[in-house]
Motif scaffolding. Structure first.
Motif, PDB file in Angstrom:
ATOM      1  N   SER A 159       0.811  -1.216   0.000  1.00  0.00           N
ATOM      2  CA  SER A 159       0.000   0.000   0.000  1.00  0.00           C
ATOM      3  C   SER A 159       0.848   1.272   0.000  1.00  0.00           C
ATOM      4  O   SER A 159       0.355   2.359  -0.302  1.00  0.00           O
ATOM      5  CB  SER A 159      -0.917   0.001   1.229  1.00  0.00           C
ATOM      6  N   VAL A 160       2.137   1.125   0.329  1.00  0.00           N
ATOM      7  CA  VAL A 160       3.053   2.276   0.330  1.00  0.00           C
ATOM      8  C   VAL A 160       3.865   2.233  -0.954  1.00  0.00           C
ATOM      9  O   VAL A 160       4.588   1.272  -1.211  1.00  0.00           O
ATOM     10  CB  VAL A 160       3.987   2.241   1.559  1.00  0.00           C
ATOM     11  N   ARG A 161       3.757   3.286  -1.741  1.00  0.00           N
ATOM     12  CA  ARG A 161       4.389   3.297  -3.067  1.00  0.00           C
ATOM     13  C   ARG A 161       5.258   4.549  -3.222  1.00  0.00           C
ATOM     14  O   ARG A 161       4.790   5.598  -3.684  1.00  0.00           O
ATOM     15  CB  ARG A 161       3.331   3.232  -4.157  1.00  0.00           C
ATOM     16  N   PRO A 162       6.536   4.430  -2.844  1.00  0.00           N
ATOM     17  CA  PRO A 162       7.411   5.623  -2.875  1.00  0.00           C
ATOM     18  C   PRO A 162       7.590   6.228  -4.259  1.00  0.00           C
ATOM     19  O   PRO A 162       7.653   7.457  -4.393  1.00  0.00           O
ATOM     20  CB  PRO A 162       8.734   5.084  -2.323  1.00  0.00           C
ATOM     21  N   LEU A 163       7.691   5.390  -5.307  1.00  0.00           N
ATOM     22  CA  LEU A 163       7.892   5.961  -6.640  1.00  0.00           C
ATOM     23  C   LEU A 163       6.672   6.768  -7.064  1.00  0.00           C
ATOM     24  O   LEU A 163       6.795   7.827  -7.678  1.00  0.00           O
ATOM     25  CB  LEU A 163       8.190   4.854  -7.654  1.00  0.00           C
ATOM     26  N   SER A 164       5.485   6.278  -6.729  1.00  0.00           N
ATOM     27  CA  SER A 164       4.270   7.026  -7.059  1.00  0.00           C
ATOM     28  C   SER A 164       4.272   8.382  -6.371  1.00  0.00           C
ATOM     29  O   SER A 164       3.912   9.410  -6.973  1.00  0.00           O
ATOM     30  CB  SER A 164       3.028   6.232  -6.648  1.00  0.00           C
ATOM     31  N   ALA A 165       4.708   8.405  -5.114  1.00  0.00           N
ATOM     32  CA  ALA A 165       4.777   9.680  -4.393  1.00  0.00           C
ATOM     33  C   ALA A 165       5.756  10.634  -5.059  1.00  0.00           C
ATOM     34  O   ALA A 165       5.520  11.851  -5.136  1.00  0.00           O
ATOM     35  CB  ALA A 165       5.180   9.419  -2.941  1.00  0.00           C
ATOM     36  N   ALA A 166       6.861  10.087  -5.561  1.00  0.00           N
ATOM     37  CA  ALA A 166       7.845  10.933  -6.233  1.00  0.00           C
ATOM     38  C   ALA A 166       7.279  11.493  -7.534  1.00  0.00           C
ATOM     39  O   ALA A 166       7.511  12.665  -7.869  1.00  0.00           O
ATOM     40  CB  ALA A 166       9.111  10.130  -6.507  1.00  0.00           C
ATOM     41  N   VAL A 167       6.542  10.665  -8.269  1.00  0.00           N
ATOM     42  CA  VAL A 167       5.939  11.133  -9.516  1.00  0.00           C
ATOM     43  C   VAL A 167       4.980  12.283  -9.235  1.00  0.00           C
ATOM     44  O   VAL A 167       4.988  13.321  -9.925  1.00  0.00           O
ATOM     45  CB  VAL A 167       5.211   9.977 -10.230  1.00  0.00           C
ATOM     46  N   SER A 212      13.855   6.961   2.343  1.00  0.00           N
ATOM     47  CA  SER A 212      15.280   6.891   2.056  1.00  0.00           C
ATOM     48  C   SER A 212      15.652   7.816   0.901  1.00  0.00           C
ATOM     49  O   SER A 212      14.947   7.893  -0.109  1.00  0.00           O
ATOM     50  CB  SER A 212      15.676   5.456   1.703  1.00  0.00           C
ATOM     51  N   PRO A 213      16.784   8.508   1.028  1.00  0.00           N
ATOM     52  CA  PRO A 213      17.236   9.350  -0.095  1.00  0.00           C
ATOM     53  C   PRO A 213      17.649   8.561  -1.323  1.00  0.00           C
ATOM     54  O   PRO A 213      17.964   9.156  -2.357  1.00  0.00           O
ATOM     55  CB  PRO A 213      18.424  10.116   0.492  1.00  0.00           C
ATOM     56  N   LEU A 214      17.659   7.228  -1.237  1.00  0.00           N
ATOM     57  CA  LEU A 214      17.960   6.420  -2.410  1.00  0.00           C
ATOM     58  C   LEU A 214      17.029   6.765  -3.564  1.00  0.00           C
ATOM     59  O   LEU A 214      17.422   6.690  -4.732  1.00  0.00           O
ATOM     60  CB  LEU A 214      17.826   4.930  -2.055  1.00  0.00           C
ATOM     61  N   LEU A 215      15.804   7.182  -3.249  1.00  0.00           N
ATOM     62  CA  LEU A 215      14.851   7.569  -4.290  1.00  0.00           C
ATOM     63  C   LEU A 215      14.800   9.080  -4.466  1.00  0.00           C
ATOM     64  O   LEU A 215      15.105   9.605  -5.535  1.00  0.00           O
ATOM     65  CB  LEU A 215      13.465   7.022  -3.959  1.00  0.00           C
TER      66      LEU A 215
END
Length: 1005
Positions: free
Chosen positions: A949-957, A993-996
């Motif tokens: 349910s947690v989608r970091p790439l979507s948040a970045a987009v 994480s700053p990795l993304l």
């Protein structure tokens, strides 16, 4: 005249003797050719001399005179191979006189063709002879005369045409015009008929020598291996032995000195037995260098003396001067300064007299290095400043000319390899500037190096004409040396002698010209960097003028750009930071926008390299993507708050000066949060500047103090066409317009390319889905719906889910959408970065729905052809005569987002022409791209155990989309990154994480 003919020196396919002149001439010619192939030139010459004596006893007639001319041409060829240059010149002159004497004699069509063929042979032989003795202008005149006569000659297979082209390649090599030589040799190789069994291996050898001389050793060996196969098939023993010397030269340039010594010794023994004294002298010159390197001073002196004596006897004055230059270095090494100066001056006098400008630069660099060494050894007292001035006046113009020589190459790979050789000279210059404590000079050096090469979009030959003295468009290179060790910079590349300047471009026609024009991405010198609007001073102007005058090499383009693009940004304080690699890392910064000041700094190479290696170890590797991502999550510093802070601190200590941090704090307290514009050098292009821990006592990061934006080289900046509203002005964005005339720049359309389906790849494959199944992510659906509610969206969709995983978003569709006008482009999908070691940033690609039949410049991947940065830049110019540049086919809107793996990686290259730069070149004002390989949400789920349910790439987009809708996209994206950093520091959760998020950066010009 005889009624049949063939190309002399080529092997017969059968043992039958060709019927040319009757006996004993026909069998004698066949016997002499057998001797030539067996490398027994003494025997071959004896046969030809006997036949000539016999021919001279026959009563004069046009046919007999032609026979004598033929025999003399063959003698000249043998003498040239044996480097008996005086005898060769005599034979050539006598042959040509006989041919001129019968030019008006009655002859039928076939007789005329035979006469023309022999004239062409003598012209080419004379051009070869003149090249070897350094008379290059005369050699060029011979080749031009041959070119004028060639249309009369019936050459259906193109044998003489290819031979003439090969001679032009050799002439370019002699001038050190490596780029033009490689381009023409490659084009010739693709068009030379297989029947030209003499020309093909020599073209391959020429290409091998070009690659070896410019630091590309593996391709050189490949060319030599191909040449060897042809030579063995034809039984050409002599050329095989010459090839051995070329391989020895390559081994020496590579640094394999033991192998070089072995091969040179073997080749020398053969040349001495055969009395090929010119080739022997070249080997002795190389062996003298090797002997000196291993400490055998006596052996080195003996070999140099032998080499010099042979070159002088042969009349090869330039080659003799090369040996003097090597001797000068040896004299300095043993402390004989007087002898060093004498030999260096004598060599330079020869070079100057023959207009061998690049060799003059070589002498100047050697003298500058000896001055630096002397300054390190002795105390110059109150003369020290003068000594540094003298060293810089020698080194800097020569280094500029050497660096500028790369613009003659047709490919970025060749240019990057050349720069590796040329950088040694520029490191010397920076060392001298640091020792002199000349902050102004360091500032201008960095500005000049950061200006960047300019893209050249025409098919004009890369060799500019040489006009008046001091003109920057001359063709003379300053050639770098690629050996290692103390004497490396002065050794004059024994296997290739270089001579004067070209009076005009040497061109090819027809298919060969088209092949050459499409060989690679061409670049031109950087623009002039105007340091002051009031004074009009250009960075390094006196040194540039000296380089152009001394070495006849164009250093800069006529276009001027201001060194700072922040003069009109009065709404907030701005500091422009630029970094340059020159051994150590050098930095300059300049304040504007209500703040004043500037500064310079530099980081020691070992500290910078150590920090950069630590960063690379924390990031997903570019190789095996899955394994690299797994390691980044399992043990990389970016996924652990403590280790990440230690890395951020190490990076800051290596690459960021404390004085600049203090200035940022002062400006911030007085005038508000400043904007830091950073143009990184290739070595530090992946550094996440926002993350730098700039305070040793607390966890303060650079992004806590300022907004950060990345800047591209100023060569991408185009003249402003006039007043135009710019929504990104507060972000420090330069207004640019590359749109084609049919583009409506006022359009409100947003072009969305979201996870397009790539032909031939399933959703779970390496080029599969990056966002997951369409409709499965509520955050992404809400983002698309918000765009639909706000205005026009392309492609037209009825529901948000239809915007994902489409199959109709190919390059033609994208061209149509952009030509109609758009204010934004957002691409979320796969990006394949180019390998940094290849040097060709333009090979970076993004993946649309293009099938294998799509026209483009990138290679297909299964059933898919990616869209490369090279496509975006060159368009269809290399593909057809009426082609269009990429800026007209894909005009970029003001704001572009490229969310894919290392989409902004082109800044890691010496020439930034990757995807992000291509968008800027095509009209974008701001491009949001990534510094390294991005983890997908699926990677977070699988490798870090994050709930689905947690989608970091979507948040970045969504964050990037929100920023691009803001008046100040840099500030808005920075706010989101600070929010992520705050979460990371407080709870250390992997989704923060700053990795993304630290991979994201806005790039402007």
């Amino acid at each position: 005249m005889p009624e049949t003919s063939r190309e002399d020196g080529e092997p017969q396919e059968n043992a039958a003797v060709a019927q040319l002149y009757g006996e004993p001439f026909d069998s004698g010619l066949a016997l002499a050719e057998q001797h030539q192939l067996a490398a027994d030139l003494t025997a071959a010459c004896a046969v030809y001399e006997q036949l000539l004596t016999l021919a001279e006893s026959i009563e004069d007639s046009p046919d007999v005179q032609f026979l004598r001319a033929h025999l003399l041409a063959n003698i000249a060829s043998v003498r040239l191979t044996a480097t008996d240059l005086l005898a060769a010149e005599d034979a050539v002159e006598r042959s040509r006189a006989l041919l001129d004497g019968i030019a008006s004699a009655p002859m039928g069509p076939r007789g005329r063709q035979l006469w023309l063929e022999m004239v062409l042979r003598t012209l080419l032989a004379r051009a070869d002879l003149l090249c070897r003795t350094g008379r290059l202008d005369e050699a060029l005149a011979c080749l031009d005369e041959a070119a004028l006569r060639l249309p009369e000659f019936d050459d259906p297979e193109g044998l003489r045409t290819s031979e003439l082209g090969l001679n032009r390649v050799h002439l370019l090599i002699e001038r050190s015009e490596w780029g033009a030589a490689e381009e023409q040799a490659s084009a010739l190789l693709s068009t030379t008929p297989a029947t030209a069994v003499e020309t093909i291996p020599r073209l391959l050898i020429a290409l091998g020598l070009i690659c070896a001389s410019t630091g590309r050793f593996d391709p050189a060996e490949d060319y030599f291996a191909r040449a060897e196969d042809v030579l063995r098939a034809t039984g050409d023993t002599g050329e095989l032995q010459s090839l051995l010397a070329h391989r020895a030269y390559t081994a020496m340039r590579r640094g394999d000195f033991d192998l070089a010594e072995q091969l040179f010794a073997e080749a020398s023994a053969f040349f001495e037995r055969q009395r090929w004294y010119g080739d022997l002298a070249v080997c002795e010159q190389a062996r003298a260098f090797l002997a000196g390197r291993r400490g055998d001073s006596t052996g080195a002196d003996d070999l140099m003396a032998a080499s010099l004596s042979r070159f002088e006897q042969l009349g090869a004055s330039i080659a003799a001067a090369d040996t003097m230059l090597l001797g000068a270095q040896h004299a300095y090494d043993r402390g004989d300064i007087t002898e060093m100066k004498r030999l260096a001056q004598e060599a330079r006098d020869v070079y100057q007299g023959r207009e061998v400008h690049e060799r003059c630069a070589q002498v100047d660099l050697m003298l500058a290095r000896t001055l630096e060494d002397n300054l390190n050894r002795t105390d110059h007292g109150h003369h020290e400043r003068t000594s540094f001035d003298n060293a810089l006046s020698l080194a800097l113009p020569a280094a500029l000319a050497l660096e500028a020589a790369r613009y003659g190459f047709a490919t970025a790979h060749a240019r990057s390899q050349w720069l590796e050789l040329a950088d040694d000279a520029m490191r010397l210059v920076f060392r001298l500037a640091v020792r002199r404590q000349d902050q102004g000079l360091l500032f201008e050096l960095v500005e000049h190096r950061c200006a960047g090469a300019s893209l050249a979009l025409d098919r004009t030959p890369s060799t500019p004409p040489a006009s008046a003295a001091g003109d920057a468009g001359d063709a003379g290179d300053a050639k770098a040396s690629g050996e290692t060790g103390e004497s490396v910079s002065v050794f004059p590349s024994a296997a290739m002698k270089v001579y004067g300047h070209v009076d005009g471009p040497t061109t090819l026609g027809g298919v060969a010209a088209d092949a050459a024009a499409s060989a690679g991405l061409r670049v031109a010198p950087p623009p002039k960097v105007r340091m002051s609007q009031e004074s009009g001073r250009v960075a390094l102007q006196e040194y540039i003028a000296a380089a152009q005058f001394r070495y006849h090499r164009r250093i800069v383009d006529e276009e001027e750009v201001p060194f700072s693009n922040t003069d009109d940004l009065t709404s907030r304080p701005v500091v422009q930071v630029r970094l340059a690699d020159a051994g150590d890392l050098f930095m300059t910064w300049t304040w504007a926008g209500g703040a004043r000041g500037f500064g310079t700094g530099h980081g020691p190479a070992d500290e910078v390299d150590r920090a950069v290696r630590a960063l690379a170890a924390a990031l997903p590797g570019p190789g095996a993507a899955a394994e690299g991502m797994r390691q980044a999550f399992a043990s990389g510093a970016m996924t652990d708050p403590h280790n990440e802070h230690a890395l951020a601190r190490e990076l800051a200590e290596a690459v960021w000066p404390e004085g600049l941090t203090a200035q940022i704090r002062q400006v911030s307290a007085r005038a508000g949060r400043p904007l830091v514009r950073i143009q990184p050098s290739p070595r530090v292009a992946q550094v996440p500047w926002e993350l730098l821990a700039v305070d040793a006592e607390s966890d303060v990061r650079l992004i806590d103090l300022a907004d950060v934006v990345t800047t591209a080289p100023t060569s991408l900046r185009r003249p402003d066409p006039g007043p135009c509203p710019s929504p990104a002005r507060d972000a420090g964005v330069h207004r640019d317009s590359a749109a084609s005339p049919d583009t409506d720049t006022d359009s409100d359309t947003v072009v969305l390319v979201l996870d397009p389906r790539i032909p031939g790849f399933r959703a779970d494959s390496p080029l599969g889905s990056v966002l997951g199944p369409p409709g499965s992510d509520p955050e992404l659906l809400a983002f698309v719906q918000s765009r639909l509610d706000a205005g026009a969206v392309v492609p037209s969709v009825a529901t948000p889910a239809e915007a994902f995983r489409r199959t109709d978003l190919d390059r033609d569709w994208l061209s149509g959408a952009l030509r109609k006008g758009a204010r934004r482009l957002m691409y979320v999908g796969h990006v394949s970065g180019a390998p940094v070691e290849g040097g060709q940033s333009e090979d970076g690609t993004l993946h649309l729905c293009c099938g294998p039949g799509t026209t483009g410049l990138a290679e297909t991947v299964r059933t898919h052809r990616p869209l490369s940065a090279k496509d975006l830049l060159l368009g269809t110019l290399p593909l057809r005569a009426d082609g269009e540049p990429g800026a007209r086919i894909w005009p970029a809107p003001p704001r572009v987002a490229l969310i894919g793996c290392e989409s902004g990686g082109d800044l890691r290259f010496a020439e930034s022409f990757g995807l992000a730069s291509a968008m800027l070149h095509n009209g974008a004002e701001l491009v949001t791209a990534t510094r390294w390989v991005l983890p997908t949400s699926f990677a977070f789920h699988r490798l870090a155990g994050l709930p689905e349910s947690v989608r970091p790439l979507s948040a970045a987009v969504v964050a990037v989309d929100t920023a691009h809708e803001d008046q100040d996209p840099v500030a808005r994206l920075g706010r989101w990154q600070r929010e992520q950093l705050d979460h990371w520091r407080s709870d250390g959760r992997i989704e923060h994480s700053p990795l993304l998020w630290a991979a994201m950066t806005c790039i402007v010009v």
